[in-house]
Motif scaffolding. Structure first.
Motif, PDB file in Angstrom:
ATOM      1  N   GLN A   1      29.674  50.474  37.247  1.00 30.15           N
ATOM      2  CA  GLN A   1      31.121  50.433  37.429  1.00 30.15           C
ATOM      3  C   GLN A   1      31.615  48.992  37.404  1.00 30.15           C
ATOM      4  OE1 GLN A   1      32.216  52.547  40.991  1.00 30.15           O
ATOM      5  NE2 GLN A   1      31.985  54.540  40.033  1.00 30.15           N
ATOM      6  N   ALA A   2      30.874  48.115  38.062  1.00 27.18           N
ATOM      7  CA  ALA A   2      31.241  46.697  38.056  1.00 27.18           C
ATOM      8  C   ALA A   2      31.171  46.130  36.647  1.00 27.18           C
ATOM      9  CB  ALA A   2      30.308  45.923  38.991  1.00 27.18           C
ATOM     10  N   ARG A   3      30.170  46.554  35.895  1.00 29.41           N
ATOM     11  CA  ARG A   3      30.040  46.060  34.522  1.00 29.41           C
ATOM     12  C   ARG A   3      31.235  46.488  33.676  1.00 29.41           C
ATOM     13  NH1 ARG A   3      26.674  43.934  31.066  1.00 29.41           N
ATOM     14  NH2 ARG A   3      26.612  44.584  28.888  1.00 29.41           N
ATOM     15  N   ALA A   4      31.650  47.749  33.826  1.00 34.40           N
ATOM     16  CA  ALA A   4      32.778  48.246  33.041  1.00 34.40           C
ATOM     17  C   ALA A   4      34.035  47.439  33.345  1.00 34.40           C
ATOM     18  CB  ALA A   4      32.999  49.726  33.337  1.00 34.40           C
ATOM     19  N   ALA A   5      34.282  47.180  34.634  1.00 38.69           N
ATOM     20  CA  ALA A   5      35.475  46.424  35.005  1.00 38.69           C
ATOM     21  C   ALA A   5      35.421  45.000  34.464  1.00 38.69           C
ATOM     22  CB  ALA A   5      35.631  46.414  36.522  1.00 38.69           C
ATOM     23  N   THR A   6      34.237  44.389  34.505  1.00 42.73           N
ATOM     24  CA  THR A   6      34.112  43.027  34.004  1.00 42.73           C
ATOM     25  C   THR A   6      34.284  42.970  32.493  1.00 42.73           C
ATOM     26  OG1 THR A   6      32.634  42.465  35.824  1.00 42.73           O
ATOM     27  CG2 THR A   6      32.590  41.024  33.908  1.00 42.73           C
ATOM     28  N   LEU A   7      33.724  43.947  31.787  1.00 43.79           N
ATOM     29  CA  LEU A   7      33.899  43.979  30.340  1.00 43.79           C
ATOM     30  C   LEU A   7      35.373  44.106  29.957  1.00 43.79           C
ATOM     31  CD1 LEU A   7      30.943  46.205  29.066  1.00 43.79           C
ATOM     32  CD2 LEU A   7      31.285  43.765  28.674  1.00 43.79           C
ATOM     33  N   ALA A   8      36.145  44.794  30.810  1.00 41.92           N
ATOM     34  CA  ALA A   8      37.566  44.964  30.508  1.00 41.92           C
ATOM     35  C   ALA A   8      38.297  43.632  30.479  1.00 41.92           C
ATOM     36  CB  ALA A   8      38.208  45.891  31.536  1.00 41.92           C
ATOM     37  N   LEU A   9      37.784  42.637  31.195  1.00 42.65           N
ATOM     38  CA  LEU A   9      38.389  41.313  31.155  1.00 42.65           C
ATOM     39  C   LEU A   9      38.152  40.626  29.817  1.00 42.65           C
ATOM     40  CD1 LEU A   9      37.329  39.979  34.679  1.00 42.65           C
ATOM     41  CD2 LEU A   9      39.506  41.038  34.056  1.00 42.65           C
ATOM     42  N   GLN A  10      37.115  41.058  29.121  1.00 40.40           N
ATOM     43  CA  GLN A  10      36.671  40.335  27.936  1.00 40.40           C
ATOM     44  C   GLN A  10      36.867  41.115  26.636  1.00 40.40           C
ATOM     45  OE1 GLN A  10      32.584  40.000  28.978  1.00 40.40           O
ATOM     46  NE2 GLN A  10      32.954  38.687  30.743  1.00 40.40           N
ATOM     47  N   ARG A  11      37.175  42.400  26.725  1.00 43.50           N
ATOM     48  CA  ARG A  11      37.231  43.252  25.550  1.00 43.50           C
ATOM     49  C   ARG A  11      38.640  43.822  25.350  1.00 43.50           C
ATOM     50  NH1 ARG A  11      32.507  41.475  25.260  1.00 43.50           N
ATOM     51  NH2 ARG A  11      30.612  42.751  25.093  1.00 43.50           N
ATOM     52  N   THR A  12      39.004  44.030  24.095  1.00 43.47           N
ATOM     53  CA  THR A  12      40.224  44.787  23.828  1.00 43.47           C
ATOM     54  C   THR A  12      39.910  46.249  23.533  1.00 43.47           C
ATOM     55  OG1 THR A  12      40.108  44.083  21.518  1.00 43.47           O
ATOM     56  CG2 THR A  12      41.561  42.840  22.983  1.00 43.47           C
TER      57      THR A  12
END
Length: 632
Positions: free
Chosen positions: A156-167
Motif C-alpha cells: 500500500q505504501a508503495r502504491a501511494a509513493t508511486l502515485a507521486l512519481q507516475r501519471t
C-alpha cells in the motif's frame, strides 16, 4: 453451400452481421465468400466481447459452428480483399475491415486498440506536473503518519509513493485487500504534496463504470477517511480537497445524446489533475480508450480493480491486458496476476523505508525493445483485511480463481469454511433457501420507509449465471413474484425490487441501479431509488416513467458486478453452459461480505472452473511487443 450461407442457415449470425456482409456484396458482387463470412464474424465477435475475429481459432467464437476453412487460405483471401486493410495497404481509411497480427477487426475496434495503447504509452512516459515539488522531509512526515514504518502494508505504501512519481498507476488486488484504503491515503499524500509545495490542491475525480459501483466507491472512501482521522499524529487539514462523491464514467466524460462521442476528449480534456477509476475490469475497450484520451497531459490516471473478475460485458478484456503488460512475466500470465510491480514480489516489512526513497525522475525514454513501457506502473495488493473470523471465503475464492476444482470441492464438502454453505446438486434455490429468501423479500414490503427497504434489500441477493432456463433470472424472478403476490402478478407491485437495464440521463438512473416499488403516504405506488443528495436518501418516480427495467430479486452475476451484499446465494445451471467460467464463479463469490450459499452440482462446477473467460484481443501485443498471444 458457402460458409456465409451455412452460418446464416445455422442461425449463428445476428441481423446486423448478415446486413454488414450483404452491404459489402451489394457494393461489389465479386467479393469472395470467405471475405463476406469474415466480415460477418468480425461483427459477431464484437457482440461476444471480442475485439476482433481470429480466423485460426474460429471455434473460440462459435463452438458449434460449421466446418471451417483452412486458416492460411482464409487469411490470404482476406488480405487480398479491397475491403480489408493490412500493414501493406497502410490501413486505408475507406476499408471497413483491418487484418493485423492474424486478427480481423472492424476498423473502429482496431483503432480503439491502437489509440488506447498510444495514449497509455504517453501517460506512462510523462512526469506529473507536481512531481518533486514538495520538501522531502515534510512529505516524509506525512507518509510516516499514513503508513507507519513496520506497521503499514508495504505494498500500500508503495502504491501511494508511486502515485507521486507516475501519471499512470494500476492498483489491483482481490476483495478486501485494501484498494480503497490505499487510494484514500494516496490522495491525501498528493494533497499534502501540493500544499507543501505551495500549489493549489489537485482537482480529483472519482469514477466507476456503474452508478452502484460509484456509490460503493464513495462509501468506501468515506469510511477510509473516517479511519484516517483517528491516526495518531494525523493532521485533519490534510483531508481538505478530498472529493465527497463519485460518479459514473459516462457522467464524468459527458454524454452527448444520440452520439457515441463524449464532451470531454483529446481536444477538450477533463478539468481534473487526478482521475481515479474503480472496478476497472468492467470498463470496455471503447470506453477505456475515450477515458484515457480525455485525461489531460500531466494529470494522473489511477485504475483500481481485480483482473481475476469477469471482463466487461462489451468488447475487450482491457484491465487484464494492461496488467499482463505491466508485469515482468505478464506475457505468460494473461489474467494479469503474475507480478506485483517492479520487483515481481512483495517487499518485506523491513523494506518499507526503501519504498519511500526518492526515485530519480528523468526525461521519459522509450522502453527497451521487446519490453513493455507499463512495467513499474502496477502494484498488486495481497494482504487481506476484510476477512472476518466468521466468514471463511478466502480459501475457496483462491481455489476458484486458480481453477483448482479438486481443492474447491473439497473445501465445500468439508464444511469447514465459516459462513460458506454448499447446497450440492440443488437446482431450486427458492426451495433450498425457503427459510431465508422469501421471508427476506416479504419483509421489504413492511419496511418503515424506502431508504430502509433499499438498505435491507442490499443485505441479500440471489445470483445466477444465465437469464434463461429454470435456473435463470427470468424464471426465478417470475416464481418469486408469484410467491409474493400470487399468480399473474401485476407489472409493478408493493415490494417489487427493480433493476434498471439502460442508462437514462434524464432520470439520472443508470444500468445496474436498484430500486423498490412501495406505496407512499397517500397509497400511490412509487418506485424509489437511492439518492444521497436528498434528505430522505431516496428519489421517487412513477413506475411507468422509468427507463427499461426488470425485477431484481434474482440477478445475473454480470449485473451484480460492482456491487456487494452481506449474503449471496449463487445458483449455477443444471447443465454446463459456455457462459460458465472460473471468472464468473469467482466474481459471484466475491460479491459476498459475510455469507455464501452455493447451489451447484460437482460436474457443472468442475466444468466452470476448467473454462477461462477468454477474449480475442490484440491489446496485450500492442502494450508488450514480446507477447504473442492474440486471445486471453
Amino acid at each position: 453451400m458457402s460458409l456465409l450461407d451455412t452460418l446464416v442457415r445455422g442461425g449463428h449470425l445476428r441481423m446486423l452481421d448478415r446486413e454488414f456482409a450483404a452491404t459489402l456484396r451489394r457494393l461489389d458482387p465479386a467479393t469472395p465468400e470467405l471475405v463476406l463470412a469474415g466480415a460477418a464474424l468480425a461483427s459477431l465477435a464484437v457482440s461476444h466481447g471480442h475485439a476482433g475475429f481470429d480466423p485460426a481459432k474460429p471455434k473460440g467464437l462459435l463452438e458449434d459452428g460449421p466446418e471451417w476453412p483452412d486458416a492460411s487460405r482464409w487469411t490470404t483471401v482476406l488480405a487480398e480483399s479491397q475491403w480489408v486493410a493490412t500493414d501493406s495497404s497502410g490501413h486505408a481509411a475507406r476499408r471497413p475491415l483491418v487484418l493485423e497480427h492474424g486478427l480481423l477487426y472492424l476498423r473502429r475496434y482496431r483503432e480503439y486498440e491502437h489509440r488506447l495503447a498510444s495514449r497509455l504509452r504517453a501517460l506512462a512516459e510523462r512526469r506529473p506536473h507536481t512531481a518533486g515539488l514538495a520538501d522531502a522531509a515534510e512529505l516524509d512526515a506525512v507518509r510516516d503518519a499514513l503508513f507507519p514504518p513496520g506497521d503499514a502494508d508495504p505494498l500500500q505504501a508503495r502504491a501511494a509513493t508511486l502515485a507521486l512519481q507516475r501519471t499512470l498507476l494500476l492498483v489491483t488486488g482481490g476483495p478486501g485487500t485494501g484498494k480503497t484504503t490505499t487510494i484514500a491515503r494516496m490522495l491525501v499524500l498528493l494533497l499534502a504534496q501540493a500544499r507543501l509545495a505551495g500549489h493549489a490542491a489537485p482537482r480529483i475525480a472519482l469514477a466507476a463504470p456503474t452508478g452502484r459501483a460509484a456509490e460503493r466507491m464513495a462509501e468506501s472512501l468515506q469510511a477510509a477517511i473516517t479511519r484516517m482521522a483517528s491516526i495518531e499524529g494525523f493532521d485533519p487539514a490534510w483531508l481538505d480537497g478530498l472529493p465527497d462523491h463519485a460518479t459514473t464514467l459516462h457522467r464524468l466524460l459527458g454524454t452527448i445524446p444520440g452520439s457515441p462521442r463524449f464532451r470531454h476528449d483529446a481536444d477538450n480534456p477533463l478539468l481534473h489533475d487526478v482521475v481515479v477509476v474503480d472496478e476497472a475490469s468492467m470498463v470496455d475497450l471503447p470506453l477505456m480508450c475515450k477515458l484515457a484520451e480525455a485525461v489531460p497531459d500531466g494529470a494522473r490516471l489511477v485504475l483500481l480493480g481485480d483482473p481475476d473478475q469477469l471482463p466487461s460485458v462489451e468488447a475487450g478484456d482491457v484491465l487484464a491486458s494492461i496488467c499482463a503488460a505491466a508485469d515482468p512475466d505478464g506475457a505468460a500470465a494473461p489474467n494479469g496476476r503474475a507480478g506485483l510491480g517492479d520487483s515481481g514480489h512483495p517487499p518485506a516489512v523491513g523494506e518499507t523505508r526503501d519504498l519511500f526513497a526518492p526515485a530519480p525522475l528523468v526525461a521519459p525514454v522509450a522502453a527497451p525493445e521487446g519490453t513493455s513501457f507499463l512495467q513499474g506502473h502496477r502494484v498488486h495488493l495481497q494482504r487481506g483485511y476484510r476477512q472476518s473470523a466468521d466468514f471463511g471465503l478466502a480459501p475457496l475464492a483462491a481455489a476458484v480463481r486458480d481453477g483448482d476444482a479438486d481443492r474447491a470441492i473439497a473445501l465445500l464438502r468439508g464444511h469447514t469454511l465459516a459462513g460458506v454453505h454448499f447446497h450440492e446438486d440443488a437446482i431450486d434455490p427458492i426451495a433450498a433457501g425457503a427459510s431465508t429468501l422469501l421471508p427476506h423479500w416479504r419483509a421489504l414490503a413492511g419496511a418503515s420507509d424506502p431508504a430502509t427497504a433499499l438498505a435491507e434489500a442490499a443485505h441479500l441477493r440471489l445470483l445466477t449465471a444465465v437469464r434463461g432456463g429454470s435456473q435463470g433470472t427470468r424464471t426465478l424472478n417470475t416464481r418469486i413474484e408469484e410467491a409474493l403476490v400470487g399468480p399473474r402478478p401485476p407489472t409493478h407491485f408493493h415490494g417489487r425490487l427493480l433493476l434498471v437495464t439502460e442508462n437514462s440521463y434524464r432520470h439520472r438512473l443508470f444500468n445496474g441501479d436498484i430500486g423498490i416499488c412501495l406505496r407512499d403516504d397517500r397509497g400511490t405506488l412509487v418506485a424509489w431509488f437511492p439518492d444521497t443528495a436528498t434528505e430522505a436518501g431516496t428519489r421517487a418516480f412513477h413506475p411507468a416513467a422509468l427507463p427499461a427495467h426488470e425485477s431484481a430479486f434474482a440477478m445475473t452475476v454480470h449485473k451484480a458486478q460492482g456491487s456487494e451484499f452481506d449474503t449471496v446465494w449463487l445458483q449455477l445451471p443444471r447443465q454446463d453452459n459456455r457462459v460458465l467460467s472460473r471468472e464468473l464463479v469467482y466474481t459471484a463469490l466475491t460479491r459476498a461480505r459475510r455469507g455464501l450459499h452455493l447451489c451447484a452440482s460437482e460436474d457443472v462446477l468442475r466444468a466452470a472452473l476448467a473454462r477461462r473467460s477468454e477474449r480475442v484481443s490484440g491489446l496485450l501485443r500492442r502494450l508488450r511487443p514480446d507477447a504473442a498471444e492474440a486471445g486471453h
